[in-house]
Design a protein around this motif. Structure first.
Motif, mmCIF file in Angstrom:
data_model
loop_
_atom_site.group_PDB
_atom_site.id
_atom_site.type_symbol
_atom_site.label_atom_id
_atom_site.label_comp_id
_atom_site.label_asym_id
_atom_site.label_seq_id
_atom_site.Cartn_x
_atom_site.Cartn_y
_atom_site.Cartn_z
ATOM 1 N N ARG A 4 4.550 8.286 13.416
ATOM 2 C CA ARG A 4 3.157 8.528 13.029
ATOM 3 C C ARG A 4 2.564 7.260 12.429
ATOM 4 N N LEU A 5 1.262 7.176 12.529
ATOM 5 C CA LEU A 5 0.526 6.055 11.962
ATOM 6 C C LEU A 5 0.422 6.296 10.460
ATOM 7 N N VAL A 6 0.991 5.392 9.660
ATOM 8 C CA VAL A 6 1.063 5.624 8.221
ATOM 9 C C VAL A 6 0.105 4.752 7.432
ATOM 10 N N GLN A 7 -0.239 3.564 7.960
ATOM 11 C CA GLN A 7 -1.080 2.666 7.177
ATOM 12 C C GLN A 7 -1.661 1.561 8.052
ATOM 13 N N VAL A 8 -2.631 0.866 7.468
ATOM 14 C CA VAL A 8 -3.158 -0.372 8.031
ATOM 15 C C VAL A 8 -2.681 -1.511 7.147
ATOM 16 N N ASN A 9 -2.348 -2.622 7.771
ATOM 17 C CA ASN A 9 -1.838 -3.799 7.080
ATOM 18 C C ASN A 9 -2.818 -4.946 7.279
ATOM 19 N N PHE A 10 -3.339 -5.498 6.172
ATOM 20 C CA PHE A 10 -4.252 -6.638 6.216
ATOM 21 C C PHE A 10 -3.501 -7.915 5.843
ATOM 22 N N LYS A 11 -3.647 -8.953 6.643
ATOM 23 C CA LYS A 11 -3.212 -10.285 6.248
ATOM 24 C C LYS A 11 -4.304 -10.886 5.369
ATOM 25 N N ALA A 12 -3.916 -11.487 4.251
ATOM 26 C CA ALA A 12 -4.907 -11.902 3.260
ATOM 27 C C ALA A 12 -4.594 -13.269 2.699
ATOM 28 N N GLN A 13 -5.633 -13.950 2.246
ATOM 29 C CA GLN A 13 -5.459 -15.187 1.493
ATOM 30 C C GLN A 13 -5.055 -14.852 0.060
ATOM 31 N N ASP A 14 -5.711 -13.839 -0.522
ATOM 32 C CA ASP A 14 -5.415 -13.384 -1.886
ATOM 33 C C ASP A 14 -5.228 -11.875 -1.821
ATOM 34 N N ASP A 15 -3.981 -11.441 -1.671
ATOM 35 C CA ASP A 15 -3.722 -10.013 -1.480
ATOM 36 C C ASP A 15 -4.167 -9.186 -2.672
ATOM 37 N N SER A 16 -4.004 -9.710 -3.884
ATOM 38 C CA SER A 16 -4.356 -8.957 -5.078
ATOM 39 C C SER A 16 -5.862 -8.733 -5.166
ATOM 40 N N ALA A 17 -6.645 -9.783 -4.952
ATOM 41 C CA ALA A 17 -8.098 -9.657 -5.032
ATOM 42 C C ALA A 17 -8.635 -8.751 -3.925
ATOM 43 N N LEU A 18 -8.128 -8.921 -2.698
ATOM 44 C CA LEU A 18 -8.608 -8.090 -1.599
ATOM 45 C C LEU A 18 -8.183 -6.632 -1.804
ATOM 46 N N GLY A 19 -6.974 -6.428 -2.334
ATOM 47 C CA GLY A 19 -6.530 -5.076 -2.629
ATOM 48 C C GLY A 19 -7.400 -4.411 -3.675
ATOM 49 N N ARG A 20 -7.784 -5.152 -4.708
ATOM 50 C CA ARG A 20 -8.656 -4.583 -5.744
ATOM 51 C C ARG A 20 -10.018 -4.219 -5.169
ATOM 52 N N PHE A 21 -10.546 -5.074 -4.279
ATOM 53 C CA PHE A 21 -11.832 -4.757 -3.650
ATOM 54 C C PHE A 21 -11.756 -3.425 -2.920
ATOM 55 N N ASP A 49 3.784 10.067 1.979
ATOM 56 C CA ASP A 49 3.348 11.456 2.136
ATOM 57 C C ASP A 49 2.596 11.605 3.459
ATOM 58 N N PRO A 50 2.996 12.547 4.329
ATOM 59 C CA PRO A 50 2.344 12.680 5.633
ATOM 60 C C PRO A 50 0.890 13.136 5.558
ATOM 61 N N ALA A 51 0.469 13.610 4.406
ATOM 62 C CA ALA A 51 -0.924 14.030 4.261
ATOM 63 C C ALA A 51 -1.833 12.890 3.826
ATOM 64 N N ALA A 52 -1.267 11.716 3.603
ATOM 65 C CA ALA A 52 -2.057 10.586 3.094
ATOM 66 C C ALA A 52 -2.013 9.414 4.066
ATOM 67 N N PHE A 53 -2.912 8.474 3.822
ATOM 68 C CA PHE A 53 -3.007 7.247 4.604
ATOM 69 C C PHE A 53 -3.079 6.090 3.612
ATOM 70 N N TYR A 54 -2.515 4.945 3.955
ATOM 71 C CA TYR A 54 -2.339 3.862 3.006
ATOM 72 C C TYR A 54 -2.817 2.531 3.596
ATOM 73 N N ILE A 55 -2.983 1.533 2.712
ATOM 74 C CA ILE A 55 -3.310 0.174 3.151
ATOM 75 C C ILE A 55 -2.429 -0.802 2.385
ATOM 76 N N ASP A 56 -1.842 -1.750 3.098
ATOM 77 C CA ASP A 56 -1.097 -2.857 2.508
ATOM 78 C C ASP A 56 -1.864 -4.155 2.734
ATOM 79 N N PHE A 57 -1.799 -5.034 1.740
ATOM 80 C CA PHE A 57 -2.386 -6.373 1.842
ATOM 81 C C PHE A 57 -1.264 -7.377 1.625
ATOM 82 N N VAL A 58 -1.067 -8.249 2.592
ATOM 83 C CA VAL A 58 0.052 -9.183 2.559
ATOM 84 C C VAL A 58 -0.490 -10.606 2.632
ATOM 85 N N ALA A 59 -0.137 -11.419 1.644
ATOM 86 C CA ALA A 59 -0.584 -12.810 1.629
ATOM 87 C C ALA A 59 0.139 -13.599 2.712
#
Length: 245
Positions: A4-21, A49-59
């Motif tokens: 199953r599709l669990v999350q979207v993964n963003f490549k980031a310059q500043d993972d912390s700042a983009l995650g906070r946004f 949790d299969p009822a949720a969807f998530y996002i990861d930000f990776v520098a």
């Protein structure tokens, strides 16, 4: 076995700042699994949790080299909500974006690192998705892509035409996966790809073998020895199959 599709993964310059946004945008909580990785999740849910969807930000050292064909569409409940959300997003650092959309009822914005996304006008179909209405993948042939993704993941195929295809989790929760026909070269940035998780998680290798048989191909991004496998779908869109770390 299932994927199953669990999350979207963003490549980031500043993972912390983009995650906070994005946490501010969605009203989600923020966590981190280590330096260079920021996770955001709906409040009250524990990954995965299969009822949720998530996002990861990776520098990554040079995010400008990454250009994927995935973007997010955000849901609204009324015209007033759409206007309020657009104004709040701009206060948080989003900027208007012109991707050739013309006169449309949705608003196209870019996040602080330039990733394009849409704030949709209210649509009944998205009334129960939560803040993310859809994960949208640009493609050349939605019918062919729908055949691949319908077999690849344990989601329900709701609609398929020459212009788009729509899938959603069989539980009817979370965002839709939409395969949207596009033409011409892209001139804007998106650095997001989707991540899949097997159930049970120890079945990653059989699921990867099954995906290869469906037409997925291996991708070497220099990831080295990691617990996930990087593949590309039948149109070359990269995605990851997660495993146990």
């Amino acid at each position: 076995m299932a994927l199953r599709l669990v999350q979207v993964n963003f490549k980031a310059q500043d993972d912390s700042a983009l995650g906070r946004f994005w946490a501010e945008v969605l009203g989600w909580g923020v966590d981190s699994e280590g330096p260079g990785v920021t996770n955001i999740a709906p409040v009250g849910f524990d990954w995965p949790d299969p009822a949720a969807f998530y996002i990861d930000f990776v520098a990554v050292p040079d995010p400008e080299t990454v250009k994927y064909r995935v973007h997010l569409d955000l849901a609204t409940t009324s015209a007033a909500h759409q206007a309020e959300l657009v104004a709040r997003l701009q206060d948080l650092g989003a900027t208007p974006a012109d991707v050739g959309q013309g006169d449309v009822p949705w608003t196209v914005l870019a996040d602080p690192e330039g990733n394009v996304f849409c704030v949709l006008e209210p649509r009944e179909v998205y009334r129960d998705t939560g803040p993310i209405a859809a994960v949208v993948v640009d493609c050349e042939d939605p019918r062919a892509m729908a055949r691949f993704w319908d077999e690849a993941i344990e989601w329900t195929l709701h609609e398929v035409t020459d212009d788009h295809a729509v899938l959603r989790s069989p539980e009817g929760v979370g965002p839709y996966l939409e395969l949207l026909r596009t033409s011409g070269a892209r001139t804007w940035w998106n650095r997001a790809h989707v991540d899949l998780i097997p159930d049970p998680i120890d079945d990653k290798e059989p699921e990867v073998a099954r995906l290869r048989a469906l037409g997925a191909t291996d991708v070497d991004l220099g990831q080295g020895d990691v617990p996930w496998t990087v593949l590309a779908d039948t149109e070359g869109n990269e995605f990851c199959v997660l495993g146990r770390g």
